[in-house]
Design a protein around this motif. Structure first.
Motif, mmCIF file in Angstrom:
data_model
loop_
_atom_site.group_PDB
_atom_site.id
_atom_site.type_symbol
_atom_site.label_atom_id
_atom_site.label_comp_id
_atom_site.label_asym_id
_atom_site.label_seq_id
_atom_site.Cartn_x
_atom_site.Cartn_y
_atom_site.Cartn_z
ATOM 1 N N ASP A 22 69.201 59.245 15.935
ATOM 2 C CA ASP A 22 68.209 60.063 16.628
ATOM 3 C C ASP A 22 66.840 59.418 16.447
ATOM 4 N N GLU A 23 65.894 59.810 17.295
ATOM 5 C CA GLU A 23 64.540 59.285 17.185
ATOM 6 C C GLU A 23 63.967 59.611 15.808
ATOM 7 N N GLY A 24 63.346 58.609 15.187
ATOM 8 C CA GLY A 24 62.772 58.786 13.858
ATOM 9 C C GLY A 24 63.743 58.459 12.738
ATOM 10 N N TYR A 25 64.943 58.008 13.080
ATOM 11 C CA TYR A 25 65.952 57.663 12.079
ATOM 12 C C TYR A 25 66.497 56.272 12.342
ATOM 13 N N THR A 26 67.061 55.663 11.285
ATOM 14 C CA THR A 26 67.748 54.383 11.395
ATOM 15 C C THR A 26 69.104 54.512 10.713
ATOM 16 N N VAL A 27 69.975 53.563 10.991
ATOM 17 C CA VAL A 27 71.285 53.549 10.352
ATOM 18 C C VAL A 27 71.105 53.091 8.911
ATOM 19 N N ASP A 28 71.645 53.867 7.976
ATOM 20 C CA ASP A 28 71.566 53.516 6.563
ATOM 21 C C ASP A 28 72.771 52.679 6.172
ATOM 22 N N GLY A 34 86.120 53.222 3.708
ATOM 23 C CA GLY A 34 85.453 53.071 2.418
ATOM 24 C C GLY A 34 84.789 51.726 2.178
ATOM 25 N N LYS A 35 84.975 50.770 3.090
ATOM 26 C CA LYS A 35 84.359 49.445 2.926
ATOM 27 C C LYS A 35 83.176 49.323 3.881
ATOM 28 N N GLU A 36 82.040 48.879 3.314
ATOM 29 C CA GLU A 36 80.834 48.752 4.136
ATOM 30 C C GLU A 36 80.997 47.634 5.156
ATOM 31 N N VAL A 37 80.569 47.913 6.388
ATOM 32 C CA VAL A 37 80.632 46.930 7.476
ATOM 33 C C VAL A 37 79.240 46.781 8.083
ATOM 34 N N THR A 38 79.080 45.735 8.860
ATOM 35 C CA THR A 38 77.804 45.450 9.505
ATOM 36 C C THR A 38 77.923 45.690 10.999
ATOM 37 N N LEU A 39 76.907 46.337 11.558
ATOM 38 C CA LEU A 39 76.865 46.541 13.000
ATOM 39 C C LEU A 39 76.257 45.325 13.671
ATOM 40 N N THR A 40 76.673 45.066 14.903
ATOM 41 C CA THR A 40 76.074 44.031 15.725
ATOM 42 C C THR A 40 75.504 44.724 16.947
ATOM 43 N N ASP A 41 74.172 44.708 17.049
ATOM 44 C CA ASP A 41 73.489 45.414 18.138
ATOM 45 C C ASP A 41 73.909 46.873 18.208
ATOM 46 N N GLY A 42 74.075 47.496 17.043
ATOM 47 C CA GLY A 42 74.423 48.911 16.986
ATOM 48 C C GLY A 42 75.887 49.211 17.282
ATOM 49 N N LYS A 43 76.716 48.174 17.286
ATOM 50 C CA LYS A 43 78.136 48.354 17.634
ATOM 51 C C LYS A 43 79.044 47.775 16.550
ATOM 52 N N TYR A 44 80.255 48.357 16.470
ATOM 53 C CA TYR A 44 81.286 47.835 15.573
ATOM 54 C C TYR A 44 82.600 47.850 16.336
ATOM 55 N N ILE A 54 85.774 56.222 9.928
ATOM 56 C CA ILE A 54 84.471 55.561 10.044
ATOM 57 C C ILE A 54 83.427 56.578 9.616
ATOM 58 N N LYS A 55 82.569 56.165 8.674
ATOM 59 C CA LYS A 55 81.522 57.050 8.167
ATOM 60 C C LYS A 55 80.185 56.352 8.348
ATOM 61 N N VAL A 56 79.226 57.088 8.911
ATOM 62 C CA VAL A 56 77.895 56.543 9.145
ATOM 63 C C VAL A 56 76.874 57.467 8.494
ATOM 64 N N THR A 57 75.946 56.891 7.752
ATOM 65 C CA THR A 57 74.835 57.670 7.207
ATOM 66 C C THR A 57 73.541 57.126 7.817
ATOM 67 N N PHE A 58 72.608 58.042 8.029
ATOM 68 C CA PHE A 58 71.320 57.701 8.615
ATOM 69 C C PHE A 58 70.220 58.022 7.622
ATOM 70 N N LYS A 59 69.056 57.406 7.818
ATOM 71 C CA LYS A 59 67.894 57.706 6.979
ATOM 72 C C LYS A 59 66.665 57.757 7.872
ATOM 73 N N ALA A 60 65.669 58.474 7.394
ATOM 74 C CA ALA A 60 64.426 58.570 8.144
ATOM 75 C C ALA A 60 63.789 57.189 8.237
ATOM 76 N N ALA A 61 63.309 56.865 9.415
ATOM 77 C CA ALA A 61 62.634 55.578 9.614
ATOM 78 C C ALA A 61 61.236 55.679 9.050
ATOM 79 N N SER A 62 60.787 54.632 8.385
ATOM 80 C CA SER A 62 59.411 54.642 7.873
ATOM 81 C C SER A 62 58.483 54.397 9.043
ATOM 82 N N SER A 63 57.320 55.053 9.023
ATOM 83 C CA SER A 63 56.371 54.914 10.128
ATOM 84 C C SER A 63 55.651 53.582 10.092
#
Length: 106
Positions: A22-28, A34-44, A54-63
């Motif tokens: 969502d706006e104001g957030y980034t992918v954490d 259970g194994k961390e993966v890397t997105l390519t252009d926001g895709k997997y 598949i589990k995704v966590t988000f965090k607030a984007a710093s301004s």
């Protein structure tokens, strides 16, 4: 959001998941089974071989981007020293004039 969401896919199918914060957030972090993966252009992209979580966590984007403290305070030091020197010189002039006036009064 993660699209497509949950569903059933045939074994061997290639499925591309798109992660959109969502706006104001980034992918954490994104994990697959259970194994961390890397997105390519926001895709997997995943080839289905078994039941998968598949589990995704988000965090607030710093301004503003964080700027590391380099310890270089030169930009503050030079004007501070110039101001201090000017204050000392003016104080010296004032004291000199003040002393001369006191001598003239007696």
């Amino acid at each position: 959001t993660v699209t497509p969401g949950s569903g059933e896919y045939d074994e061997g199918a290639n499925v591309t998941f798109t992660v959109t914060p969502d706006e104001g957030y980034t992918v954490d972090k994104v994990t697959v089974n259970g194994k961390e993966v890397t997105l390519t252009d926001g895709k997997y992209m995943l080839t289905v071989t078994e039941a998968t979580q598949i589990k995704v966590t988000f965090k607030a984007a710093s301004s503003t981007p964080e700027t590391p403290d380099t310890g270089d305070y030169t930009s503050m030091l030079i004007p501070g020293l110039v101001t201090l020197m000017a204050a000392l010189i003016l104080t010296g002039i004032y004291l000199s004039v003040y002393r001369n006036r006191k001598k003239d009064q007696f």
